[in-house]
Design a protein around this motif. Structure first.
Motif, mmCIF file in Angstrom:
data_model
loop_
_atom_site.group_PDB
_atom_site.id
_atom_site.type_symbol
_atom_site.label_atom_id
_atom_site.label_comp_id
_atom_site.label_asym_id
_atom_site.label_seq_id
_atom_site.Cartn_x
_atom_site.Cartn_y
_atom_site.Cartn_z
ATOM 1 N N MET A 1 67.207 47.242 90.023
ATOM 2 C CA MET A 1 65.982 47.929 90.465
ATOM 3 C C MET A 1 65.518 47.393 91.811
ATOM 4 O O MET A 1 64.944 48.119 92.621
ATOM 5 C CB MET A 1 64.860 47.744 89.441
ATOM 6 N N LEU A 2 65.760 46.108 92.054
ATOM 7 C CA LEU A 2 65.329 45.504 93.315
ATOM 8 C C LEU A 2 66.138 46.043 94.490
ATOM 9 O O LEU A 2 65.666 46.096 95.619
ATOM 10 C CB LEU A 2 65.473 43.983 93.250
ATOM 11 N N LYS A 3 67.364 46.439 94.195
ATOM 12 C CA LYS A 3 68.221 46.966 95.260
ATOM 13 C C LYS A 3 67.934 48.434 95.534
ATOM 14 O O LYS A 3 68.212 48.936 96.612
ATOM 15 C CB LYS A 3 69.702 46.799 94.867
ATOM 16 N N ARG A 4 67.402 49.111 94.518
ATOM 17 C CA ARG A 4 67.144 50.548 94.689
ATOM 18 C C ARG A 4 65.930 50.785 95.582
ATOM 19 O O ARG A 4 65.077 49.930 95.717
ATOM 20 C CB ARG A 4 66.951 51.199 93.317
ATOM 21 N N ARG B 1 55.998 48.597 85.813
ATOM 22 C CA ARG B 1 56.467 47.207 85.827
ATOM 23 C C ARG B 1 56.634 46.724 87.260
ATOM 24 O O ARG B 1 56.339 45.576 87.585
ATOM 25 C CB ARG B 1 57.780 47.079 85.065
ATOM 26 N N ALA B 2 57.106 47.642 88.121
ATOM 27 C CA ALA B 2 57.265 47.282 89.533
ATOM 28 C C ALA B 2 55.901 46.967 90.155
ATOM 29 O O ALA B 2 55.773 46.043 90.966
ATOM 30 C CB ALA B 2 57.954 48.415 90.295
ATOM 31 N N GLU B 3 54.870 47.701 89.751
ATOM 32 C CA GLU B 3 53.521 47.425 90.257
ATOM 33 C C GLU B 3 53.055 46.026 89.838
ATOM 34 O O GLU B 3 52.475 45.292 90.629
ATOM 35 C CB GLU B 3 52.526 48.471 89.716
ATOM 36 N N ILE B 4 53.315 45.706 88.571
ATOM 37 C CA ILE B 4 52.872 44.394 88.073
ATOM 38 C C ILE B 4 53.676 43.278 88.753
ATOM 39 O O ILE B 4 53.161 42.197 89.040
ATOM 40 C CB ILE B 4 52.996 44.311 86.524
ATOM 41 N N LEU B 5 54.956 43.572 89.040
ATOM 42 C CA LEU B 5 55.772 42.591 89.770
ATOM 43 C C LEU B 5 55.164 42.314 91.153
ATOM 44 O O LEU B 5 55.074 41.163 91.592
ATOM 45 C CB LEU B 5 57.214 43.116 89.918
ATOM 46 N N GLN B 6 54.728 43.382 91.817
ATOM 47 C CA GLN B 6 54.085 43.198 93.124
ATOM 48 C C GLN B 6 52.824 42.352 92.981
ATOM 49 O O GLN B 6 52.545 41.470 93.794
ATOM 50 C CB GLN B 6 53.730 44.565 93.731
ATOM 51 N N MET B 7 52.087 42.605 91.916
ATOM 52 C CA MET B 7 50.871 41.841 91.663
ATOM 53 C C MET B 7 51.214 40.362 91.461
ATOM 54 O O MET B 7 50.578 39.468 92.034
ATOM 55 C CB MET B 7 50.182 42.411 90.412
ATOM 56 N N ALA B 8 52.253 40.115 90.680
ATOM 57 C CA ALA B 8 52.647 38.738 90.390
ATOM 58 C C ALA B 8 53.075 38.007 91.664
ATOM 59 O O ALA B 8 52.815 36.821 91.833
ATOM 60 C CB ALA B 8 53.784 38.723 89.368
ATOM 61 N N PHE C 1 60.943 45.833 100.756
ATOM 62 C CA PHE C 1 59.495 46.073 100.696
ATOM 63 C C PHE C 1 58.752 44.838 100.180
ATOM 64 O O PHE C 1 57.734 44.430 100.738
ATOM 65 C CB PHE C 1 59.229 47.305 99.821
ATOM 66 N N LEU C 2 59.286 44.230 99.109
ATOM 67 C CA LEU C 2 58.608 43.058 98.535
ATOM 68 C C LEU C 2 58.541 41.920 99.543
ATOM 69 O O LEU C 2 57.533 41.231 99.667
ATOM 70 C CB LEU C 2 59.335 42.599 97.264
ATOM 71 N N LYS C 3 59.628 41.749 100.268
ATOM 72 C CA LYS C 3 59.675 40.680 101.264
ATOM 73 C C LYS C 3 58.650 40.950 102.374
ATOM 74 O O LYS C 3 57.948 40.035 102.819
ATOM 75 C CB LYS C 3 61.085 40.599 101.854
ATOM 76 N N ALA C 4 58.568 42.217 102.793
ATOM 77 C CA ALA C 4 57.598 42.582 103.840
ATOM 78 C C ALA C 4 56.173 42.307 103.365
ATOM 79 O O ALA C 4 55.333 41.816 104.125
ATOM 80 C CB ALA C 4 57.777 44.046 104.227
ATOM 81 N N LEU D 1 62.275 33.369 93.963
ATOM 82 C CA LEU D 1 60.940 33.754 93.508
ATOM 83 C C LEU D 1 60.956 35.133 92.849
ATOM 84 O O LEU D 1 60.454 35.318 91.737
ATOM 85 C CB LEU D 1 59.986 33.752 94.717
ATOM 86 N N VAL D 2 61.559 36.096 93.533
ATOM 87 C CA VAL D 2 61.556 37.464 93.027
ATOM 88 C C VAL D 2 62.335 37.570 91.720
ATOM 89 O O VAL D 2 61.897 38.199 90.763
ATOM 90 C CB VAL D 2 62.120 38.445 94.071
#
Lengths: 441, 250
Positions: free
Chosen positions: B139-142, B155-162, B100-103, B125-126
Motif C-alpha cells: 500500500m505504501l508503494k501504491r 487506515r491510511a488516514e490514521i497512519l498519517q495521524m500517527a 507523500f508521507l515523506k513530504a 518509522l513508516v
C-alpha cells in the motif's frame, strides 16, 4: 512553390555539398524527397497548430561544420536517459565512433553508420531506406530524405534476446554564430521473435541555434517485442522535428514512450502500422512545456489487419505561456476486424496563458471494433491541493507533488524499470528547475 | 490551558450561514464526540478548523493553545498541530503513498526547524507504524489511496495521524463505509494515539464508533450549533431516541 522552397536557407545552403555514395537510386530518393518538401503554412491542416514557416524563412540554417567533436566530457549526460545501454553517439547527426561504445555489442546486433553503409555497400540498404517513410504529408521527413547524409542502421537478428538497450544519444551543437541544421536518419530492423530495447536521448550542448530534423524507420518482425523510449531534452535555442515510422508484424509488440522537456519548438510525429494479425502497439508519452516552448505530438495508428491492439496515453503539463499540441489519429482498415484502439490525452494547465490544442481523429472502416478517444484539459484539483496542505505542505510543495504525480502516472506505463526510474528523475529535475525559474522571476 | 477553544463561531458558504454560533472547549487529553443528523454543519465545522477555502468565518474565533488559527494557511495549522482525518480521503494517481508521507513528515520537520528525515530512518518509522495499523507494505508503494478499499483509506488516514503526531485530531465521519473489522482496526489505531496531551474531536452520525472509541464528552450538533452536551451516556440515549427532537427544535 518549388522555387520558394529551394530558396529557403536550409535547402539552399545544403546544396552543392558532396553527397556520400553516388548510387542512382539514392540520388533519385533524395530528389524525390526535395521535390516533395513543401513548407507547411497556414493552410496545411496537419500543421495548423504548429507554425514553423516564419522560423524556416528567417533563420539561415547551415549544415553542421566539420569541426572537432565535443569531448566526451562535454556531452551533457545528465540530460540523457540514465539507464544502462550501448552508447551510440551522433553529433549533429554524424555518427561518432570515438564517443560510441560498439565493443560490447552482442553478436545478434549489428550497428553501422548510414554514411559508411552508403559508401561501402549502398545496394544492401537500398530496399530498406525510405521504404517506410512516406514523403507526402510529412514535409520535414521529405526534407530529411532530400538532405540526409548520416545516421545509424541497426539490425537485430531473428530470435535475438538483446538484454542491454541500445542507446542513441543525439547531440545538437552549434559552436559558432550560424544556426545549424542536421537530418539524422535511423533505420532499425528487428528480426522475427527478437526482443530488444532502443533508447533515444536528444540533448544539446550550450551554444547557438540548432535544428534537428530526424527520421526513424523501424520494422518489427512477427512475434518480436521492441521497446522504444525517447527523451527530448535539447536546449531552448533548439528546434526538434522528428518523424518515426513503425511497422509491426503479426503478434509482435511495439512499446514506445516519448518524453519531452526541451527545445523551443518540437514536433514528434509517430506513425505505427499494425501490419500483421494480432499486432500490438502501446504508444505513450509525456511533455512539460514552459514559457517560450511549443510541443507538438502527432500520432497516427493504422490498424491494417485483424485483431490488432493499440493503446495510447499522453499527458502534458503546460506552464507560463507555453503551448502543447496533440493530434491523434486512429485508422481502422476494412480488413482490421477485431481491432481495439484506445487513445487518451490529458493536459494540465498551470497558468492562464498556457494553451493546449487537442485533435483526436478516428476513421473506422471495419465493423467489429472497439475504439475510444478522450481529451481532457484542466487545472490542479482543489481537493487534492487541500488534502496535501492539510498534511503540512506549502502551496508550492503541494503543487509540485501533484504535477510530478500527474506525469509520473503516465511514466508508470514504461515497462522497463530502469528507464521508468530515469524518466521520473527527469521529471523531478524539471520541477526543481521550474521552481528555480519561478524564484528568479 | 485549553488545547482548543471554539468561541461563538459563525461561518457561511456562498452567503448562507451554516455554523450559527459554535462554542466548544477541549482540554489536553480529552476525547470529544460530536454527533448529529446529516446536513447540519458537522463537516463544515471540521473544514473551517482545518482551513479549507470557500468558507467565510463571519464572527467568533478558534484558538489552539490560546492562539487564533483562523488567519493561518491550512499547512500552518497542520504544522501547528491540527489534523483532519477526512471523511472521503482523495485518490491521487501518480503520487506514491511513501513519497507523500515523506513530504508530509519533512514539511513538519522544516516547520520545526529540524533537518529532513533520512531515507533509512523514514523507512523504519513508516514500516513500524504501518504494521501497527495493518497497512501492508505494498500500500505504501501504491499511489495515495488509489485502488484502496474504504477501510484501507481510513487506515491510511490514521497512519498519517500517527506519523505527524498532531496535538488536536478531528475525525470526520471516520466510521463511514467501514465494516466491523475495519472499524476495530481504525479504533485501535486511534486509541493507541490517545495521550495526556493529545485531544480528539470525533464527528459521527452513529453511536457504534463510540463503543470502540470511548469519549469523555458527547455533544449533539443540530442547526449549526451544539444544542446539548453530556457524558458518554448521551450517545446511548441518542442511539435509542434518535435526533428527531433536536432537528425539530433546531
Amino acid at each position: 512553390m518549388a522555387e520558394a522552397v529551394t530558396e529557403l536557407p536550409i535547402v539552399a545552403n545544403a546544396r552543392g555539398l558532396p553527397a556520400p555514395g553516388g548510387a542512382p537510386w539514392l540520388a533519385d530518393l533524395r530528389g524525390r524527397g526535395l521535390d516533395a518538401f513543401e513548407l507547411p503554412g497556414r493552410k496545411t491542416e496537419a500543421w495548423k497548430y504548429t507554425r514553423i514557416d516564419a522560423l524556416m524563412k528567417k533563420t539561415a540554417f547551415v549544415p553542421p561544420p566539420l569541426i572537432d567533436e565535443p569531448a566526451s566530457s562535454d556531452i551533457p549526460c545528465h540530460l540523457a536517459l540514465g539507464a544502462e545501454g550501448h552508447r551510440l553517439v551522433l553529433v549533429n547527426g554524424r555518427f561518432s565512433p570515438e564517443l560510441s561504445d560498439l565493443d560490447a555489442l552482442p553478436r545478434s546486433v549489428t550497428v553501422q553508420s548510414l554514411a559508411s553503409a552508403l559508401e561501402s555497400d549502398p545496394q544492401a540498404i537500398a530496399p530498406h531506406l525510405g521504404n517506410l517513410q512516406p514523403l507526402e504529408g510529412y514535409p520535414f521527413a521529405a526534407l530529411n530524405t532530400g538532405l540526409m547524409g548520416d545516421g545509424l542502421i541497426i539490425r537485430i537478428k531473428d530470435g535475438a534476446l538483446v538484454e542491454t538497450p541500445l542507446h542513441v544519444i543525439s547531440v545538437a551543437h552549434a559552436p559558432g554564430e550560424a544556426p545549424v541544421a542536421f537530418h539524422p536518419r535511423l533505420l532499425v530492423m528487428v528480426g522475427k521473435g527478437a526482443v530488444a530495447t532502443l533508447l533515444e536521448s536528444h540533448v544539446g550542448v550550450d551554444g547557438g541555434e540548432t535544428l534537428s530534423n530526424g527520421v526513424t524507420e523501424i520494422s518489427i518482425g512477427a512475434d518480436a517485442v521492441f521497446h522504444h523510449y525517447k527523451v527530448q531534452n535539447e536546449s531552448l535555442k533548439a528546434t526538434h522535428l522528428a518523424a518515426a515510422q513503425v511497422v509491426v508484424g503479426a503478434k509482435a509488440v511495439y512499446e514506445a514512450f516519448a518524453l519531452s522537456f526541451g527545445a523551443r519548438l518540437s514536433r514528434h510525429d509517430i506513425r505505427v502500422c499494425l501490419d500483421g494479425e494480432g499486432a500490438e502497439a502501446r504508444v505513450n508519452g509525456a511533455y512539460a512545456a514552459d514559457t517560450g516552448q511549443h510541443m507538438d505530438t502527432s500520432s497516427y495508428i493504422d490498424h491494417a489487419l485483424p485483431h490488432g491492439t493499440s493503446a495510447q496515453t499522453y499527458k502534458g503539463v503546460v506552464d507560463g505561456s507555453g503551448r502543447g499540441v496533440f493530434q491523434g489519429r486512429i485508422n481502422v482498415a476494412r480488413a482490421a476486424q477485431g481491432t481495439s484502439g484506445n487513445q487518451l490525452h490529458k493536459a494540465l494547465l498551470l497558468s492562464n496563458k498556457a494553451e493546449v490544442d487537442a485533435k483526436p481523429e478516428l476513421t473506422i472502416f471495419a465493423d467489429d471494433v472497439q475504439c475510444s478517444h478522450g481529451a481532457t484539459c484542466g487545472q490542479l484539483d482543489d481537493d487534492h491541493m487541500f488534502f496535501l496542505r492539510a498534511r503540512g505542505l506549502t502551496e508550492d510543495e503541494a503543487r509540485g507533488l501533484l504535477i510530478e504525480g500527474f506525469l509520473d502516472d503516465v511514466i508508470d506505463l514504461v515497462s522497463a524499470p530502469a528507464v521508468q526510474a530515469s524518466m521520473k528523475d527527469m521529471v523531478h529535475a524539471w520541477l526543481i528547475d521550474r521552481s528555480g525559474r519561478k524564484e528568479a522571476a | 490551558m485549553a488545547l482548543i477553544e471554539i468561541k461563538d463561531l459563525h461561518a457561511s458558504v456562498d452567503g448562507k450561514e451554516i455554523l450559527k454560533g459554535v462554542s466548544l472547549t477541549i482540554n489536553p487529553g480529552e476525547m470529544h464526540a460530536l454527533m448529529g443528523p446529516n446536513g447540519t454543519g458537522k463537516s463544515t465545522l471540521s473544514n473551517v478548523i482545518a482551513g479549507r477555502a470557500g468558507y467565510e468565518v463571519t464572527s467568533g474565533d478558534v484558538l489552539l493553545e490560546g492562539r487564533s488559527i483562523l488567519d493561518m494557511e491550512p499547512n500552518e495549522r497542520s504544522n501547528a498541530g491540527v489534523f483532519l482525518a477526512f471523511q472521503y480521503p482523495v485518490e491521487i494517481p501518480g503520487v506514491a503513498t511513501s513519497t507523500f508521507l515523506k513530504a508530509a513528515i519533512n514539511a513538519k520537520r522544516k516547520f520545526a526547524g529540524q533537518k529532513e528525515i533520512d531515507a533509512m530512518e523514514f523507512l523504519k518509522l513508516v514500516k513500524a507504524r504501518a504494521k501497527e495499523l495493518n497497512v501492508r507494505d505494498d500500500m505504501l508503494k501504491r499511489p495515495v489511496n488509489v485502488g484502496f478499499s474504504g477501510g484501507e483509506k481510513k487506515r491510511a488516514e490514521i497512519l498519517q495521524m500517527a506519523l505527524l503526531e498532531p496535538k488536536f485530531c478531528i475525525l470526520d465521519e471516520t466510521d463511514s463505509g467501514l465494516d466491523i473489522d475495519a472499524l476495530k482496526v481504525v479504533s485501535d489505531g486511534v486509541n493507541a494515539l490517545r495521550s495526556a496531551d493529545r485531544s480528539f474531536l470525533v464527528i459521527t452520525h452513529y453511536q457504534r464508533l463510540l463503543s470502540y472509541i470511548v469519549p469523555d464528552f458527547v455533544h449533539v450538533f443540530a442547526g449549526g450549533r451544539i444544542v446539548r452536551s453530556g457524558g458518554k451516556e448521551l450517545a446511548m440515549e441518542l442511539e435509542e431516541n434518535g435526533y428527531a427532537e433536536y432537528v425539530d427544535a433546531a
